[in-house]
Design a protein around this motif. Structure first.
Motif, PDB file in Angstrom:
ATOM      1  N   MET A   3     -51.300  51.750 -54.790  1.00 17.16           N
ATOM      2  CA  MET A   3     -50.697  50.441 -54.725  1.00 17.16           C
ATOM      3  C   MET A   3     -50.492  50.025 -53.285  1.00 17.16           C
ATOM      4  SD  MET A   3     -48.065  50.561 -57.863  1.00 17.16           S
ATOM      5  CE  MET A   3     -47.444  48.950 -57.402  1.00 17.16           C
ATOM      6  N   ALA A  72     -48.590  41.053 -56.086  1.00 18.00           N
ATOM      7  CA  ALA A  72     -48.257  41.261 -57.495  1.00 18.00           C
ATOM      8  C   ALA A  72     -46.755  41.159 -57.734  1.00 18.00           C
ATOM      9  CB  ALA A  72     -48.750  42.639 -57.935  1.00 18.00           C
ATOM     10  N   ALA A 120     -53.187  47.374 -64.101  1.00 14.58           N
ATOM     11  CA  ALA A 120     -51.839  46.833 -63.864  1.00 14.58           C
ATOM     12  C   ALA A 120     -50.855  47.099 -65.003  1.00 14.58           C
ATOM     13  CB  ALA A 120     -51.926  45.335 -63.556  1.00 14.58           C
ATOM     14  N   ASP A 171     -53.938  43.949 -60.671  1.00 14.02           N
ATOM     15  CA  ASP A 171     -53.175  44.418 -59.511  1.00 14.02           C
ATOM     16  C   ASP A 171     -54.196  44.880 -58.479  1.00 14.02           C
ATOM     17  OD1 ASP A 171     -51.792  46.156 -57.635  1.00 14.02           O
ATOM     18  OD2 ASP A 171     -50.092  46.086 -59.013  1.00 14.02           O
TER      19      ASP A 171
END
Length: 343
Positions: A3, A72, A120, A171
């Motif tokens: 991430m 996000a 995601a 994402d």
């Protein structure tokens, strides 16, 4: 997926003497925070002070605009609006969104689905469960992975995006930071900066025609280096499991998730540093190798010609796997010299 809270592995900003040019023209440095706690750092050579400030203003504006596209976590970002609306009806998207979706499709194909921004729902599930101090149930994980798949992200008339299944979301944490770094480098070069580096949370690009020496952080001991490597006009991006993770019931769980199983990655790889190509491609590559494991990751590295430096730990044994293309440039520390294996 990674991430991209990225795992500050590139140490040239923190370690004195690690970032070195062959000669020392006028040097300027700036840091700004368009991504919350994640700094964007810029070092530039070959400009006067006023010229550098103008270049930085351009870069800062560009980065801020891209954060508003890809975040996000911002409910007003373009990505958030797509995730909210794209199942109900096709949504118009910006050129940058079209580009990152195209790049993501490429890496999804290259990795046979290991790289997948539609993971995601799995990320959200584990984040929620970790806040409650629990591991998601098999039923919850099955429900999350049932909607995953880049094939369900449809392009309509070349300008719009439509989700083919309810519950699907995107994402871009495993590629957006690299994309942003590449855009910042383009702006620096267009403004007349001759050489330098842009870094955002561990994703970096060295630009210009002068080699730089970059230090790579030891994932087992903060402030120490595995070694240094000389690079020129390419990206250096690292993904790893040693700084960002969930701890549930006394066990650490990776923040990188397998889109096929819905589970955190659990293999012998501790960190992957990709040297070469664009920052966006290196970003996606680093996550993909983490996901695929050592053998498949090394095969991928050779297939796409993006060399890696991989830290592997099995039991008490730690090994540094180094692509042959990097072997002559990497200078391992004394502690790691006897653990190097060339692939």
């Amino acid at each position: 997926m990674k991430m991209k809270h990225f795992l500050a592995v590139i140490a040239f900003f923190a370690v004195a003497g690690v970032l070195v040019f062959a000669f020392s023209p006028r040097r300027y440095e700036a840091t700004f925070y368009p991504m919350g706690p994640i700094p964007v750092k810029v070092v530039a050579y070959g400009k006067n002070y006023l010229g550098f400030n103008k270049a930085i203003s351009m870069v800062e504006g560009r980065v801020q605009s891209l954060v508003k596209v890809f975040s996000a976590y911002d409910p007003l970002s373009e990505l958030s609006k797509i995730n909210e609306r794209a199942f109900s009806s096709p949504v118009d998207v910006s050129d940058d969104m079209k580009s990152i979706i195209s790049l993501s499709r490429k890496w999804n194909t290259i990795t046979s689905g290991a790289f997948d921004p539609t993971v995601a729902p799995v990320i959200s599930l584990w984040n929620r469960a970790a806040k409650d101090g629990r591991v998601p149930s098999h039923q919850e994980i099955s429900g999350a992975i049932s909607v995953i798949g880049m094939r369900k992200v449809e392009t309509v008339d070349g300008e719009k995006v439509h989700f083919a299944e309810q519950g699907l979301s995107l994402d871009f944490g495993a590629i957006a930071k690299g994309y942003i770094v590449d855009a910042a480098v383009e702006d620096m070069l267009s403004s007349g900066v001759l050489a330098g580096v842009v870094e955002a949370g561990g994703d970096a690009y060295v630009f210009g025609d002068r080699p730089l020496t970059v230090g790579i952080q030891d994932p087992f001991e903060e402030g120490k280096l595995i070694g240094t490597i000389e690079i020129e006009n390419c990206a250096v991006v690292t993904s790893g499991n040693y700084e960002r993770y969930h701890e549930i019931g006394g066990k650490r769980y990776s923040h990188i998730y397998n889109p096929m199983s819905g589970l955190p990655v659990e293999n012998s790889i501790v960190s992957v540093t990709v040297v070469g190509g664009s920052a966006a491609d290196a970003d996606a590559m680093a996550t993909s190798v983490m996901l695929m494991g050592l053998h498949s990751g090394i095969q991928l590295s050779g297939r796409v010609e993006l060399p890696c430096i991989i830290v592997e730990k099995t039991g008490d044994l730690s090994v540094l796997w180094v692509a042959s293309a990097l072997a002559d440039r990497l200078k391992p520390s004394d502690e790691w010299r006897n653990r190097v294996r060339i692939y």
